[in-house]
Design an enzyme around this catalytic site. Structure first.
Site: not given
Ligand code: RIB
Ligand code: CA
Length: 315
Positions: A11, A16, A40, A129, A170-171, A243-244
């Protein structure tokens, strides 16, 4: 060692976008396709951002397919409203990337993933992700795909408090219904949560140094500086969490993460704890995931910076 073919469901979103660049820069992976999902930012923005990042990196040859624009379960509306505060109005604020001339493929993300995976059973790793809406629909509409996947890697969840709410990452928060379906599908995915991704950071000095890279430097610097400012505002931290890229890095070098099999539950209610992930306390609960309990943060940072520099030098 042969490269691992992957499909990245994402996203984009600033981290990402960095993960896309890391995939393009890493000989250990072969990025077969990108599929996009609302999270996102809106699906339209995420999809255009994926096209723009690939064109910017000179890889318009990699197909992009759009997926779902709304979550399967609550909140059902477009959660990206809540993420504008982190990735900006475009989803890639801070970088003015040229609009790609390329277009998406005329195929739904879920169908592209199914067709590609079934043509190469046991070979392809799906890396997710963003919210798991596309992945849940993939497993529902194409049940023969699950056994044909080489692996599933997910950035999501937390056993150490949330970033979207007190409880939820969040995801998972964006589509907890989809997350529950995916985690219950018996795939035992590698799940890389905030427990480790909060430590997978680039410093302010790293972000400024990246500006000097050829061609890609100013854009990488711009988006990461925007993201860094949001980390200062939201988390009081002067470092930017990747994160991703950390989730993707497990495919590149599995020694970067320490995994533990566990039974991961998810709150898929529409209540205040929606999206919370926890270790199931059911007696003899079946293992559902390989949970990342630790990381080699310094080696991850070195890998990411080295690969971004190599990609920029090759442009
Ligand atoms: O919680 C972090 C996750 O949410 C990352 O994937 C980031 O891109 C956002 O989607
Ligand atoms: Ca993401």
């Amino acid at each position: 060692m042969a490269a691992t073919p992957i499909i990245l469901d994402c996203d984009p979103g600033i981290d990402d976008a960095i993960a896309i660049l890391l995939a393009l820069a890493s000989p250990e992976v072969e990025l077969l396709a990108i599929t996009t999902v609302v999270g996102n930012t809106s699906l339209a923005n995420a999809t255009q951002n994926a096209l723009n990042v690939l064109a910017w990196a000179g890889r318009e040859d990699i197909p992009v397919a759009a997926g779902e624009s709304v979550a399967i379960g609550p909140p059902n509306d477009i959660p990206w409203n809540d993420a504008i505060g982190v990735h900006g109005e475009t989803g890639l604020d801070g970088a003015e990337l040229p609009r790609a001339a390329s277009a998406i493929v005329d195929e739904h993300a879920v169908d592209l993933i199914a067709r590609t995976v079934l043509a190469r059973p046991g070979e392809i790793t799906l890396v997710a992700t963003g919210p798991l809406t596309n992945v849940a629909l993939l497993l529902e509409r194409h049940p023969d795909v699950a056994p044909a996947l080489r692996d599933l890697v997910i950035m999501g969840g937390s056993l150490a408090g949330g970033n979207m709410s007190e409880y939820a990452e969040f995801n998972i928060w964006c589509d907890a219904t989809a997350a529950a379906q995916v985690l219950d599908a018996g795939l035992e995915p590698v799940v890389v949560g905030l427990d480790v991704t909060r430590q997978a950071t680039l410093s302010e000095a790293d972000v400024h140094a990246l500006e000097e890279l050829p061609v890609l430097g100013p854009g990488i610097h711009g988006m990461l500086l925007f993201y860094l400012q949001k980390h200062r505002e939201w988390h009081g931290k002067n470092a930017v969490q990747q994160h991703d890229s950390l989730a993707l890095s497990w495919v590149i070098d599995p020694t970067l993460l320490v995994l533990r099999p566990l039974a991961l539950g998810v709150d898929a209610s529409d209540g205040p704890a929606r999206g919370e992930t926890y270790v199931s306390d059911q007696p003899a609960a079946a293992v559902t995931v390989r949970w990342a309990i630790d990381l080699h943060a310094a080696r991850f940072r070195e890998l990411l910076l080295e690969r971004l520099a190599a990609l920029a030098a090759a442009r």
